[in-house]
Design an enzyme around this catalytic site. Structure first.
Site, PDB file in Angstrom:
ATOM      1  N   HIS A  47      49.859  38.419  32.965  1.00  0.00           N
ATOM      2  CA  HIS A  47      49.308  39.198  34.075  1.00  0.00           C
ATOM      3  C   HIS A  47      50.124  38.902  35.321  1.00  0.00           C
ATOM      4  O   HIS A  47      50.733  37.831  35.448  1.00  0.00           O
ATOM      5  CB  HIS A  47      47.844  38.815  34.326  1.00  0.00           C
ATOM      6  CG  HIS A  47      46.917  39.233  33.240  1.00  0.00           C
ATOM      7  ND1 HIS A  47      45.555  39.243  33.408  1.00  0.00           N
ATOM      8  CD2 HIS A  47      47.134  39.648  31.959  1.00  0.00           C
ATOM      9  CE1 HIS A  47      44.969  39.655  32.303  1.00  0.00           C
ATOM     10  NE2 HIS A  47      45.912  39.899  31.398  1.00  0.00           N
ATOM     11  N   GLU A  49      49.313  38.025  38.299  1.00  0.00           N
ATOM     12  CA  GLU A  49      48.928  36.798  39.001  1.00  0.00           C
ATOM     13  C   GLU A  49      49.512  35.561  38.320  1.00  0.00           C
ATOM     14  O   GLU A  49      50.028  34.664  38.989  1.00  0.00           O
ATOM     15  CB  GLU A  49      47.392  36.637  39.046  1.00  0.00           C
ATOM     16  CG  GLU A  49      46.680  37.789  39.708  1.00  0.00           C
ATOM     17  CD  GLU A  49      46.166  38.835  38.734  1.00  0.00           C
ATOM     18  OE1 GLU A  49      45.029  39.294  38.925  1.00  0.00           O
ATOM     19  OE2 GLU A  49      46.908  39.215  37.803  1.00  0.00           O
ATOM     20  N   CYS A  77      41.061  38.977  36.787  1.00  0.00           N
ATOM     21  CA  CYS A  77      40.198  38.777  35.633  1.00  0.00           C
ATOM     22  C   CYS A  77      39.764  37.302  35.595  1.00  0.00           C
ATOM     23  O   CYS A  77      40.281  36.482  36.371  1.00  0.00           O
ATOM     24  CB  CYS A  77      40.948  39.150  34.353  1.00  0.00           C
ATOM     25  SG  CYS A  77      42.245  37.968  33.886  1.00  0.00           S
ATOM     26  N   CYS A  80      42.767  34.838  35.239  1.00  0.00           N
ATOM     27  CA  CYS A  80      43.574  34.724  36.455  1.00  0.00           C
ATOM     28  C   CYS A  80      42.802  34.029  37.567  1.00  0.00           C
ATOM     29  O   CYS A  80      43.368  33.222  38.312  1.00  0.00           O
ATOM     30  CB  CYS A  80      44.058  36.100  36.899  1.00  0.00           C
ATOM     31  SG  CYS A  80      45.255  36.820  35.753  1.00  0.00           S
TER      32      CYS A  80
END
Length: 145
Positions: A47, A49, A77, A80
């Protein structure tokens, strides 16, 4: 947030969900930026992040980033959100809310748990409209195919 949006647009151009993230040092300098790369890297943890945090930690020579800010185009999410806490990010700024998969203000609400040892300051709705528009356009195009 403009740079995070640019990263999100680049992710969409690669066929990735358009999410971008930028880590800013206490000095105000951008130290890392990334867009989603889960498909490109065959990695469910890639992801925006996570990739930005990894790069910022490498640059800092530490697993922690006290005083740093993270700008991301979509509510993180749960995975993260936990990584942001582990990295000791001082402030989290995010654009679009994610009622389905969010981990900050929706869903798991990671920072509300007693087990969460570090809670960043959270600011939501930053450039929410362009962040939402990118995501809606991306998924609308996928549904047409």
């Amino acid at each position: 947030m403009d740079q995070a949006l640019s990263e999100a647009r680049a992710a969409a151009a690669r066929g990735e969900v358009p999410v971008g993230a930028v880590v800013v040092a206490p000095s105000g300098a951008v130290v890392a930026c990334a867009g989603n790369r889960t498909r490109e890297l065959d990695d469910p943890t890639a992801h925006a992040e996570i990739l930005a945090l990894r790069a910022a930690c490498r640059a800092a020579g530490s697993e922690r980033l006290p005083g740093h800010d993270l700008y991301v185009t979509l509510e993180p999410c749960p995975m993260c959100a936990a990584a942001i806490s582990f990295a000791r990010i001082a402030r989290l700024y995010y654009g679009a809310a994610d009622p389905k998969s969010g981990g900050v203000d929706h869903g798991a609400r990671v920072y509300a748990h007693a087990q969460c040892h570090h809670v960043p300051e959270v600011y939501d709705g930053i450039s929410a409209a362009p962040s939402e528009a990118l995501l809606k356009r991306f998924f609308a195009e996928r549904r047409r195919c």
